[in-house]
Design a protein around this motif. Structure first.
Motif, PDB file in Angstrom:
ATOM      1  N   PHE A   9       0.850  -1.193   0.000  1.00 33.43           N
ATOM      2  CA  PHE A   9       0.000   0.000   0.000  1.00 33.43           C
ATOM      3  C   PHE A   9       0.881   1.237   0.000  1.00 33.43           C
ATOM      4  O   PHE A   9       2.056   1.194   0.375  1.00 33.43           O
ATOM      5  CB  PHE A   9      -0.937   0.015   1.216  1.00 33.43           C
ATOM      6  N   LEU A  10       0.307   2.335  -0.470  1.00 36.54           N
ATOM      7  CA  LEU A  10       0.962   3.638  -0.425  1.00 36.54           C
ATOM      8  C   LEU A  10       0.521   4.331   0.858  1.00 36.54           C
ATOM      9  O   LEU A  10      -0.643   4.686   1.017  1.00 36.54           O
ATOM     10  CB  LEU A  10       0.593   4.472  -1.654  1.00 36.54           C
ATOM     11  N   LYS A  11       1.448   4.523   1.777  1.00 34.01           N
ATOM     12  CA  LYS A  11       1.103   4.922   3.142  1.00 34.01           C
ATOM     13  C   LYS A  11       0.427   6.284   3.232  1.00 34.01           C
ATOM     14  O   LYS A  11      -0.320   6.541   4.176  1.00 34.01           O
ATOM     15  CB  LYS A  11       2.351   4.890   4.022  1.00 34.01           C
ATOM     16  N   ASN A  12       0.670   7.165   2.275  1.00 37.81           N
ATOM     17  CA  ASN A  12       0.074   8.495   2.333  1.00 37.81           C
ATOM     18  C   ASN A  12      -1.354   8.535   1.787  1.00 37.81           C
ATOM     19  O   ASN A  12      -2.019   9.566   1.882  1.00 37.81           O
ATOM     20  CB  ASN A  12       0.928   9.501   1.549  1.00 37.81           C
ATOM     21  N   LEU A  13      -1.802   7.425   1.210  1.00 38.11           N
ATOM     22  CA  LEU A  13      -3.131   7.399   0.591  1.00 38.11           C
ATOM     23  C   LEU A  13      -4.137   6.549   1.355  1.00 38.11           C
ATOM     24  O   LEU A  13      -5.336   6.606   1.050  1.00 38.11           O
ATOM     25  CB  LEU A  13      -3.027   6.879  -0.858  1.00 38.11           C
ATOM     26  N   VAL A  14      -3.695   5.763   2.311  1.00 38.01           N
ATOM     27  CA  VAL A  14      -4.600   4.856   3.018  1.00 38.01           C
ATOM     28  C   VAL A  14      -5.004   5.462   4.357  1.00 38.01           C
ATOM     29  O   VAL A  14      -4.321   6.340   4.903  1.00 38.01           O
ATOM     30  CB  VAL A  14      -3.951   3.474   3.247  1.00 38.01           C
ATOM     31  N   LEU A  65      -3.678   0.686  -6.224  1.00 41.88           N
ATOM     32  CA  LEU A  65      -2.778   1.170  -5.162  1.00 41.88           C
ATOM     33  C   LEU A  65      -2.651   2.691  -5.219  1.00 41.88           C
ATOM     34  O   LEU A  65      -2.604   3.353  -4.176  1.00 41.88           O
ATOM     35  CB  LEU A  65      -1.404   0.513  -5.300  1.00 41.88           C
ATOM     36  N   ILE A  66      -2.618   3.247  -6.421  1.00 41.29           N
ATOM     37  CA  ILE A  66      -2.522   4.700  -6.570  1.00 41.29           C
ATOM     38  C   ILE A  66      -3.762   5.385  -6.027  1.00 41.29           C
ATOM     39  O   ILE A  66      -3.719   6.532  -5.579  1.00 41.29           O
ATOM     40  CB  ILE A  66      -2.287   5.053  -8.053  1.00 41.29           C
ATOM     41  N   GLU A  67      -4.884   4.692  -6.023  1.00 36.90           N
ATOM     42  CA  GLU A  67      -6.127   5.256  -5.515  1.00 36.90           C
ATOM     43  C   GLU A  67      -6.317   5.028  -4.023  1.00 36.90           C
ATOM     44  O   GLU A  67      -7.350   5.405  -3.465  1.00 36.90           O
ATOM     45  CB  GLU A  67      -7.311   4.658  -6.277  1.00 36.90           C
ATOM     46  N   GLY A  68      -5.352   4.388  -3.366  1.00 36.18           N
ATOM     47  CA  GLY A  68      -5.434   4.217  -1.916  1.00 36.18           C
ATOM     48  C   GLY A  68      -5.881   2.837  -1.459  1.00 36.18           C
ATOM     49  O   GLY A  68      -6.220   2.664  -0.286  1.00 36.18           O
ATOM     50  N   TRP A  69      -5.894   1.853  -2.337  1.00 32.75           N
ATOM     51  CA  TRP A  69      -6.259   0.488  -1.961  1.00 32.75           C
ATOM     52  C   TRP A  69      -5.039  -0.222  -1.375  1.00 32.75           C
ATOM     53  O   TRP A  69      -3.906   0.228  -1.526  1.00 32.75           O
ATOM     54  CB  TRP A  69      -6.773  -0.293  -3.157  1.00 32.75           C
ATOM     55  N   LEU A 128      -6.854   0.549   8.089  1.00 35.94           N
ATOM     56  CA  LEU A 128      -5.871  -0.485   7.750  1.00 35.94           C
ATOM     57  C   LEU A 128      -5.542  -1.352   8.962  1.00 35.94           C
ATOM     58  O   LEU A 128      -5.459  -2.584   8.858  1.00 35.94           O
ATOM     59  CB  LEU A 128      -4.610   0.178   7.199  1.00 35.94           C
ATOM     60  N   GLN A 129      -5.391  -0.714  10.105  1.00 34.50           N
ATOM     61  CA  GLN A 129      -5.035  -1.451  11.309  1.00 34.50           C
ATOM     62  C   GLN A 129      -6.183  -2.306  11.824  1.00 34.50           C
ATOM     63  O   GLN A 129      -6.023  -3.505  12.089  1.00 34.50           O
ATOM     64  CB  GLN A 129      -4.591  -0.460  12.399  1.00 34.50           C
ATOM     65  N   GLN A 130      -7.356  -1.704  11.946  1.00 35.75           N
ATOM     66  CA  GLN A 130      -8.474  -2.399  12.588  1.00 35.75           C
ATOM     67  C   GLN A 130      -9.196  -3.364  11.643  1.00 35.75           C
ATOM     68  O   GLN A 130      -9.556  -4.472  12.051  1.00 35.75           O
ATOM     69  CB  GLN A 130      -9.466  -1.378  13.141  1.00 35.75           C
ATOM     70  N   ASN A 186     -10.285  -1.651  -0.418  1.00 38.90           N
ATOM     71  CA  ASN A 186     -10.354  -0.180  -0.457  1.00 38.90           C
ATOM     72  C   ASN A 186     -10.293   0.383   0.956  1.00 38.90           C
ATOM     73  O   ASN A 186     -11.262   0.331   1.709  1.00 38.90           O
ATOM     74  CB  ASN A 186     -11.638   0.268  -1.150  1.00 38.90           C
ATOM     75  N   VAL A 187      -9.138   0.920   1.311  1.00 40.69           N
ATOM     76  CA  VAL A 187      -8.971   1.599   2.605  1.00 40.69           C
ATOM     77  C   VAL A 187      -8.468   3.027   2.367  1.00 40.69           C
ATOM     78  O   VAL A 187      -7.737   3.582   3.179  1.00 40.69           O
ATOM     79  CB  VAL A 187      -7.989   0.822   3.519  1.00 40.69           C
ATOM     80  N   SER A 188      -8.860   3.604   1.240  1.00 37.43           N
ATOM     81  CA  SER A 188      -8.353   4.927   0.857  1.00 37.43           C
ATOM     82  C   SER A 188      -8.923   6.006   1.769  1.00 37.43           C
ATOM     83  O   SER A 188     -10.018   5.881   2.321  1.00 37.43           O
ATOM     84  CB  SER A 188      -8.716   5.230  -0.592  1.00 37.43           C
ATOM     85  N   GLU A 189      -8.152   7.057   1.933  1.00 35.37           N
ATOM     86  CA  GLU A 189      -8.573   8.217   2.705  1.00 35.37           C
ATOM     87  C   GLU A 189      -8.582   9.414   1.766  1.00 35.37           C
ATOM     88  O   GLU A 189      -7.532   9.952   1.405  1.00 35.37           O
ATOM     89  CB  GLU A 189      -7.624   8.469   3.874  1.00 35.37           C
ATOM     90  N   LYS A 190      -9.770   9.805   1.334  1.00 35.99           N
ATOM     91  CA  LYS A 190      -9.907  10.895   0.382  1.00 35.99           C
ATOM     92  C   LYS A 190      -9.686  12.243   1.068  1.00 35.99           C
ATOM     93  O   LYS A 190     -10.151  12.467   2.181  1.00 35.99           O
ATOM     94  CB  LYS A 190     -11.297  10.873  -0.253  1.00 35.99           C
ATOM     95  N   VAL A 191      -8.991  13.132   0.348  1.00 39.28           N
ATOM     96  CA  VAL A 191      -8.791  14.495   0.825  1.00 39.28           C
ATOM     97  C   VAL A 191      -9.907  15.355   0.245  1.00 39.28           C
ATOM     98  O   VAL A 191      -9.999  15.527  -0.973  1.00 39.28           O
ATOM     99  CB  VAL A 191      -7.422  15.048   0.392  1.00 39.28           C
TER     100      VAL A 191
END
Length: 491
Positions: free
Chosen positions: A41-46, A93-97, A51-53, A112-117
């Motif tokens: 995963f890309l850490k800045n997008l998730v 992955l680029i979309e936060g998955w 992700l943890q829980q 899908n664990v993305s965090e949208k800005v």
């Protein structure tokens, strides 16, 4: 088993290589009773909490043996996709998955664990209203769809997704009401979107330019709005909306020339007030286009049209002006445009002060220095105010630009030049189309029944039919006979 492990390792390595070993790309390894699980995963997008829980803790609690199918069924994530294609994995992955793979499995799982800005819901900035809802769209496509469904809770509302852009893939939603919108219009929108072969579309306004019927026209052919109620109102009239991810404005099509002078506030006000305001807007636009050219034409060629008392005042005012009327008018118009552009680019408070103080100081200084006359200052100010009456920013800008060539025509041939400009303008508008539909409808082709949707407003009971110009399937909004019935409580 060894072959599967090598294949899975190759897929993970290919994904890492495809993302050029980005420092944001995180690879997490977990081992349970001899089974090895890898997470990419890309850490800045998730979303780290999700992700943890939802992912890591769930993997620890899944019964052995672990498989892709078991992970997909057990992990409490809404969007899950089993995949082994490197390109699809990289795109997600680029979309936060997050990509989860087990070494014994050929397939992996995308979660899908993305965090949208995104910003919170706010008031509309470009379309201010006194009455009606103030909420506006945001840059999040999912949020905009949620707002739209809250406004239009019709089961016939269709939202079709398309992806445009080869390098920067951008989700786009086509929204319309199935039993109202014209299927030909819907098919035309889909075809034009599918035929786009571009690397990137940065905003809905850029997409609207790509979909234009006439790219070289100064007039906008699609309506842009950030008001959900305006989109809802347009959908119920048989139009189509195009929502673009990362853009707070929505494209509405097909549209007409007169749609750019309507506001949703016209619906919320009484019909008499709305009609008067619409007429004032149209008069303001005509004033903005033709007032300065008429001044140039009359002062240059047609002194006989000016009353004698006023002629003396004008002559005295222009006695110190060294320039011909056309240069005088172009100089002031250019000054007004500079002030407007400077005010728009500066911070809000500074821009307002700049516009007011700059206009007063420069105007007075120009008169004192003999660069212009007092009368032209009034005329140019009225022209500027008239252009600001257009609710659409794009149409207002087009109107302001139109003044300059018509001023030049007035300087060349007087009132005949203005007539030539009007004829060219009308012919151009007659040739324009929006999504293949006439741009000047309901004037051309003339449809008397649709005048109440463009030039005037009538009481609500007269709006029992949808606009003919949109070629809707379901023509009637309600029964005309039932709308005329009035029952009191004691009946």
């Amino acid at each position: 088993m060894k072959t599967m492990f090598l294949k899975k390792k190759k897929i993970v390595d290919e994904v890492i290589e495809k993302l050029y070993r980005s420092p944001d790309l995180t690879r997490r390894r977990i081992e349970r009773n001899g089974q090895k699980i890898s997470l990419l995963f890309l850490k800045n997008l998730v979303n780290p909490t999700q992700l943890q829980q939802s992912v890591l803790q769930s993997i620890q609690n899944i019964e052995l043996p672990l498989t892709a199918a078991t992970i997909a069924k057990t992990i409490p994530i809404g969007q899950v996709h089993i995949c082994q294609d490197v390109d699809i994995i990289t795109a997600h992955l680029i979309e936060g998955w997050v990509y989860v793979c087990v070494e014994q499995e050929q397939n992996g799982v995308l979660l899908n664990v993305s965090e949208k800005v995104e910003r919170s819901l706010e008031k509309a900035e470009t379309e201010s209203l006194v009455f009606g809802p103030k909420i506006s769209f945001t840059e999040s496509l999912s949020t905009n769809i949620r707002i739209l469904r809250n406004n239009v809770n019709d089961e016939q509302l269709v939202t079709e997704e398309m992806i445009i852009g080869k390098r920067n893939k951008l989700p786009v939603r086509i929204v319309y009401i199935q039993d109202i919108a014209d299927p030909d219009n819907v098919q035309t929108v889909k075809q034009r979107l599918s035929e786009l072969d571009v690397d990137d579309v940065t905003d809905s306004s850029v997409l609207a330019q790509m979909l234009d019927d006439h790219s070289f026209s100064i007039f906008p052919q699609y309506l842009m709005t950030e008001l959900p109620d305006r989109l809802s109102y347009s959908l119920l009239k048989g139009r189509i909306g195009i929502l673009v991810d990362r853009s707070p404005t929505v494209i509405i099509c097909p549209t007409t020339f007169f749609s750019f002078f309507e506001t949703t506030e016209d619906i919320y006000l009484r019909w008499t007030m709305s009609t008067v305001l619409r007429v004032m807007r149209m008069l303001g636009i005509l004033t903005s286009i033709f007032l300065s050219p008429i001044y140039v034409a009359v002062i240059t060629y047609h002194y006989e049209l000016i009353p004698s008392d006023l002629l003396l005042t004008i002559g005295e005012s222009r006695s110190r002006v060294p320039f011909p009327p056309v240069l005088e008018a172009l100089l002031l118009e250019f000054m007004i445009e500079l002030l407007r552009e400077a005010g728009a680019r500066l911070p809000t408070k500074v821009g307002q002060t700049m516009g007011i103080v700059g206009g007063i100081v420069l105007g007075q200084a120009a008169v004192d220095a003999g660069f212009t006359s007092n009368l032209l200052i009034i005329i140019v100010s009225l022209s500027a105010l008239g252009s600001f009456t257009a609710p659409s920013y794009e149409m207002g800008t087009a109107i302001r630009i139109l003044r300059f060539p018509i001023i030049i025509l007035a300087a060349m041939w007087g009132l005949i030049g203005i007539i030539i400009g009007i004829c060219v303008l009308i012919v151009h508008l007659l040739k324009l189309t929006s999504l293949g539909r006439p741009y000047l409808s309901p004037i051309y082709p003339f449809r008397f029944a649709d005048l109440k949707y463009s030039l005037v407003r009538l009481p609500q009971q007269f709006y029992y039919k949808r606009p003919i110009s949109n070629r809707v399937q379901n023509k009637y909004r309600f029964s005309w006979k039932d709308s005329k019935k009035r029952k009191d409580l004691d009946e």
